[in-house]
Design a protein around this motif. Structure first.
Motif, PDB file in Angstrom:
ATOM      1  N   GLU A 143     -19.260  -9.834 -21.165  1.00 57.38           N
ATOM      2  CA  GLU A 143     -19.556  -9.220 -19.830  1.00 57.38           C
ATOM      3  C   GLU A 143     -17.740  -9.601 -19.585  1.00 57.38           C
ATOM      4  O   GLU A 143     -17.207  -9.470 -18.126  1.00 57.38           O
ATOM      5  CB  GLU A 143     -20.407  -9.480 -19.114  1.00 57.38           C
ATOM      6  N   SER A 144     -17.355 -11.182 -19.834  1.00 55.02           N
ATOM      7  CA  SER A 144     -16.153 -11.554 -19.830  1.00 55.02           C
ATOM      8  C   SER A 144     -14.828 -10.389 -19.347  1.00 55.02           C
ATOM      9  O   SER A 144     -14.003 -10.389 -19.524  1.00 55.02           O
ATOM     10  CB  SER A 144     -15.689 -13.062 -20.196  1.00 55.02           C
ATOM     11  N   PHE A 145     -14.826  -9.058 -20.890  1.00 53.23           N
ATOM     12  CA  PHE A 145     -14.423  -8.181 -20.706  1.00 53.23           C
ATOM     13  C   PHE A 145     -13.813  -7.122 -19.697  1.00 53.23           C
ATOM     14  O   PHE A 145     -12.869  -7.047 -18.929  1.00 53.23           O
ATOM     15  CB  PHE A 145     -14.342  -7.431 -21.704  1.00 53.23           C
ATOM     16  N   GLY A 146     -14.875  -7.894 -18.077  1.00 48.75           N
ATOM     17  CA  GLY A 146     -14.480  -7.310 -17.153  1.00 48.75           C
ATOM     18  C   GLY A 146     -14.838  -6.154 -16.597  1.00 48.75           C
ATOM     19  O   GLY A 146     -16.058  -5.822 -15.876  1.00 48.75           O
ATOM     20  N   SER A 147     -14.282  -5.013 -17.109  1.00 50.48           N
ATOM     21  CA  SER A 147     -14.947  -3.367 -16.911  1.00 50.48           C
ATOM     22  C   SER A 147     -15.776  -2.746 -18.579  1.00 50.48           C
ATOM     23  O   SER A 147     -15.243  -2.948 -19.659  1.00 50.48           O
ATOM     24  CB  SER A 147     -13.447  -3.089 -16.965  1.00 50.48           C
ATOM     25  N   TYR A 148     -17.107  -3.268 -17.758  1.00 46.23           N
ATOM     26  CA  TYR A 148     -18.094  -2.811 -19.047  1.00 46.23           C
ATOM     27  C   TYR A 148     -19.168  -1.872 -18.779  1.00 46.23           C
ATOM     28  O   TYR A 148     -18.890  -1.598 -18.103  1.00 46.23           O
ATOM     29  CB  TYR A 148     -18.575  -3.766 -20.022  1.00 46.23           C
ATOM     30  N   TRP A 149     -19.981  -1.265 -19.845  1.00 46.16           N
ATOM     31  CA  TRP A 149     -20.556  -0.388 -19.841  1.00 46.16           C
ATOM     32  C   TRP A 149     -21.861  -0.546 -20.654  1.00 46.16           C
ATOM     33  O   TRP A 149     -21.659  -1.318 -21.904  1.00 46.16           O
ATOM     34  CB  TRP A 149     -20.435   1.459 -20.170  1.00 46.16           C
ATOM     35  N   HIS A 150     -23.296  -1.481 -20.173  1.00 43.79           N
ATOM     36  CA  HIS A 150     -23.846  -1.375 -21.361  1.00 43.79           C
ATOM     37  C   HIS A 150     -25.342  -0.991 -20.935  1.00 43.79           C
ATOM     38  O   HIS A 150     -26.182  -1.219 -19.730  1.00 43.79           O
ATOM     39  CB  HIS A 150     -24.003  -3.071 -20.762  1.00 43.79           C
ATOM     40  N   CYS A 151     -25.919   0.483 -20.903  1.00 38.17           N
ATOM     41  CA  CYS A 151     -26.879   1.240 -20.787  1.00 38.17           C
ATOM     42  C   CYS A 151     -28.066   1.612 -22.043  1.00 38.17           C
ATOM     43  O   CYS A 151     -28.841   1.759 -21.927  1.00 38.17           O
ATOM     44  CB  CYS A 151     -26.599   2.453 -19.861  1.00 38.17           C
ATOM     45  N   LEU A 152     -27.151   0.989 -23.244  1.00 40.85           N
ATOM     46  CA  LEU A 152     -28.166   0.698 -24.358  1.00 40.85           C
ATOM     47  C   LEU A 152     -28.317  -0.221 -25.019  1.00 40.85           C
ATOM     48  O   LEU A 152     -27.263  -1.251 -24.711  1.00 40.85           O
ATOM     49  CB  LEU A 152     -27.500   2.010 -25.286  1.00 40.85           C
ATOM     50  N   ASP A 153     -28.959  -0.837 -25.316  1.00 48.44           N
ATOM     51  CA  ASP A 153     -29.249  -2.103 -25.733  1.00 48.44           C
ATOM     52  C   ASP A 153     -28.579  -2.604 -26.415  1.00 48.44           C
ATOM     53  O   ASP A 153     -28.053  -3.934 -26.358  1.00 48.44           O
ATOM     54  CB  ASP A 153     -30.383  -1.821 -26.826  1.00 48.44           C
ATOM     55  N   SER A 154     -27.956  -2.243 -27.636  1.00 50.29           N
ATOM     56  CA  SER A 154     -27.376  -2.964 -28.314  1.00 50.29           C
ATOM     57  C   SER A 154     -25.898  -2.636 -28.496  1.00 50.29           C
ATOM     58  O   SER A 154     -24.958  -2.171 -29.438  1.00 50.29           O
ATOM     59  CB  SER A 154     -27.377  -4.060 -30.025  1.00 50.29           C
ATOM     60  N   LEU A 155     -25.512  -1.666 -27.931  1.00 52.35           N
ATOM     61  CA  LEU A 155     -24.119  -0.831 -27.613  1.00 52.35           C
ATOM     62  C   LEU A 155     -23.195  -0.779 -26.205  1.00 52.35           C
ATOM     63  O   LEU A 155     -23.889  -0.506 -24.920  1.00 52.35           O
ATOM     64  CB  LEU A 155     -24.511   0.654 -27.813  1.00 52.35           C
ATOM     65  N   TRP A 156     -22.443  -1.446 -26.503  1.00 57.58           N
ATOM     66  CA  TRP A 156     -21.226  -1.452 -24.722  1.00 57.58           C
ATOM     67  C   TRP A 156     -19.903  -0.041 -25.337  1.00 57.58           C
ATOM     68  O   TRP A 156     -19.097  -0.691 -26.030  1.00 57.58           O
ATOM     69  CB  TRP A 156     -20.747  -3.166 -25.227  1.00 57.58           C
ATOM     70  N   LEU A 157     -19.322  -0.397 -23.793  1.00 57.43           N
ATOM     71  CA  LEU A 157     -17.759   0.328 -24.059  1.00 57.43           C
ATOM     72  C   LEU A 157     -17.197  -0.986 -22.972  1.00 57.43           C
ATOM     73  O   LEU A 157     -17.614  -1.675 -22.168  1.00 57.43           O
ATOM     74  CB  LEU A 157     -18.182   1.231 -23.303  1.00 57.43           C
ATOM     75  N   VAL A 158     -16.448  -1.532 -23.507  1.00 55.78           N
ATOM     76  CA  VAL A 158     -15.914  -2.598 -22.948  1.00 55.78           C
ATOM     77  C   VAL A 158     -13.871  -2.060 -23.097  1.00 55.78           C
ATOM     78  O   VAL A 158     -13.331  -1.257 -23.843  1.00 55.78           O
ATOM     79  CB  VAL A 158     -15.585  -4.007 -23.001  1.00 55.78           C
ATOM     80  N   GLU A 159     -13.278  -2.356 -21.502  1.00 57.66           N
ATOM     81  CA  GLU A 159     -11.739  -1.854 -21.465  1.00 57.66           C
ATOM     82  C   GLU A 159     -11.010  -3.202 -21.355  1.00 57.66           C
ATOM     83  O   GLU A 159     -11.541  -4.720 -20.839  1.00 57.66           O
ATOM     84  CB  GLU A 159     -12.358  -1.346 -19.713  1.00 57.66           C
ATOM     85  N   TRP A 185     -22.650  13.315 -22.645  1.00 56.94           N
ATOM     86  CA  TRP A 185     -23.943  12.339 -22.972  1.00 56.94           C
ATOM     87  C   TRP A 185     -24.826  12.687 -22.153  1.00 56.94           C
ATOM     88  O   TRP A 185     -24.708  13.908 -21.257  1.00 56.94           O
ATOM     89  CB  TRP A 185     -23.509  10.815 -22.099  1.00 56.94           C
ATOM     90  N   ILE A 186     -26.619  12.618 -21.549  1.00 60.48           N
ATOM     91  CA  ILE A 186     -27.358  13.371 -21.458  1.00 60.48           C
ATOM     92  C   ILE A 186     -28.593  12.081 -21.193  1.00 60.48           C
ATOM     93  O   ILE A 186     -28.922  11.239 -22.136  1.00 60.48           O
ATOM     94  CB  ILE A 186     -27.734  14.552 -21.974  1.00 60.48           C
ATOM     95  N   GLY A 187     -29.169  11.494 -20.041  1.00 63.59           N
ATOM     96  CA  GLY A 187     -29.888  11.288 -19.751  1.00 63.59           C
ATOM     97  C   GLY A 187     -29.806   9.738 -18.800  1.00 63.59           C
ATOM     98  O   GLY A 187     -30.994   9.344 -19.297  1.00 63.59           O
ATOM     99  N   PHE A 188     -29.153   9.640 -18.945  1.00 62.48           N
ATOM    100  CA  PHE A 188     -29.142   8.288 -18.299  1.00 62.48           C
ATOM    101  C   PHE A 188     -29.071   8.329 -16.422  1.00 62.48           C
ATOM    102  O   PHE A 188     -28.617   9.231 -16.285  1.00 62.48           O
ATOM    103  CB  PHE A 188     -27.213   7.849 -18.582  1.00 62.48           C
ATOM    104  N   ASN A 189     -29.589   7.263 -16.366  1.00 60.17           N
ATOM    105  CA  ASN A 189     -29.513   6.629 -14.591  1.00 60.17           C
ATOM    106  C   ASN A 189     -27.855   7.892 -14.054  1.00 60.17           C
ATOM    107  O   ASN A 189     -26.684   7.392 -14.551  1.00 60.17           O
ATOM    108  CB  ASN A 189     -29.991   5.827 -14.341  1.00 60.17           C
ATOM    109  N   GLN A 190     -27.685   7.471 -12.827  1.00 55.84           N
ATOM    110  CA  GLN A 190     -26.484   8.349 -12.370  1.00 55.84           C
ATOM    111  C   GLN A 190     -25.670   7.067 -12.310  1.00 55.84           C
ATOM    112  O   GLN A 190     -24.504   6.981 -12.754  1.00 55.84           O
ATOM    113  CB  GLN A 190     -26.994   8.034 -10.365  1.00 55.84           C
ATOM    114  N   GLU A 191     -26.003   5.730 -12.192  1.00 58.42           N
ATOM    115  CA  GLU A 191     -24.896   4.547 -12.016  1.00 58.42           C
ATOM    116  C   GLU A 191     -23.986   4.112 -13.567  1.00 58.42           C
ATOM    117  O   GLU A 191     -23.394   4.153 -14.071  1.00 58.42           O
ATOM    118  CB  GLU A 191     -25.755   3.265 -11.804  1.00 58.42           C
ATOM    119  N   CYS A 192     -25.586   5.039 -14.478  1.00 52.38           N
ATOM    120  CA  CYS A 192     -24.797   4.965 -15.970  1.00 52.38           C
ATOM    121  C   CYS A 192     -23.889   6.031 -16.233  1.00 52.38           C
ATOM    122  O   CYS A 192     -22.818   5.947 -16.574  1.00 52.38           O
ATOM    123  CB  CYS A 192     -25.685   4.740 -17.630  1.00 52.38           C
TER     124      CYS A 192
END
Length: 90
Positions: A25-41, A75-82
């Motif tokens: 989470e300290s990366f600042g901009s991140y996406w975490h909508c799958l259990d053990s998978l993250w995208l970080v900038e 992608w498909i199936g994620f909520n609006q925010e994700c």
């Protein structure tokens, strides 16, 4: 800035999951909508990202870091925010 995809498995019984999450989470901009998978900038290299997270993991754990900057995505199936985060950041 680069976009890094990070996947991990905490296999040991005594992993410090909270410290790992805080570090992600300290990366600042991140996406975490799958259990053990993250995208970080980040401005860090893939090796620097890996090493900074590995400090909060145990010997039997696993981590994968891939630079996906500019890579096509679908992608498909994620909520609006994700879905919106992916659309706006990839």
């Amino acid at each position: 800035m680069a976009m890094m995809l990070i996947g991990y498995d905490l296999n040991g019984p005594d992993g410090d999951y909270d410290r790992l999450l805080d570090s992600l989470e300290s990366f600042g901009s991140y996406w975490h909508c799958l259990d053990s998978l993250w995208l970080v900038e980040t401005r860090m290299s893939i090796t620097q990202v890996r090493d900074s997270l590995w400090m909060h993991m145990n010997h039997g754990d696993e981590i994968l870091v891939i630079d996906v900057t500019g890579a096509p995505a679908s992608w498909i199936g994620f909520n609006q925010e994700c879905g919106d985060w992916l659309k706006d950041n990839l």
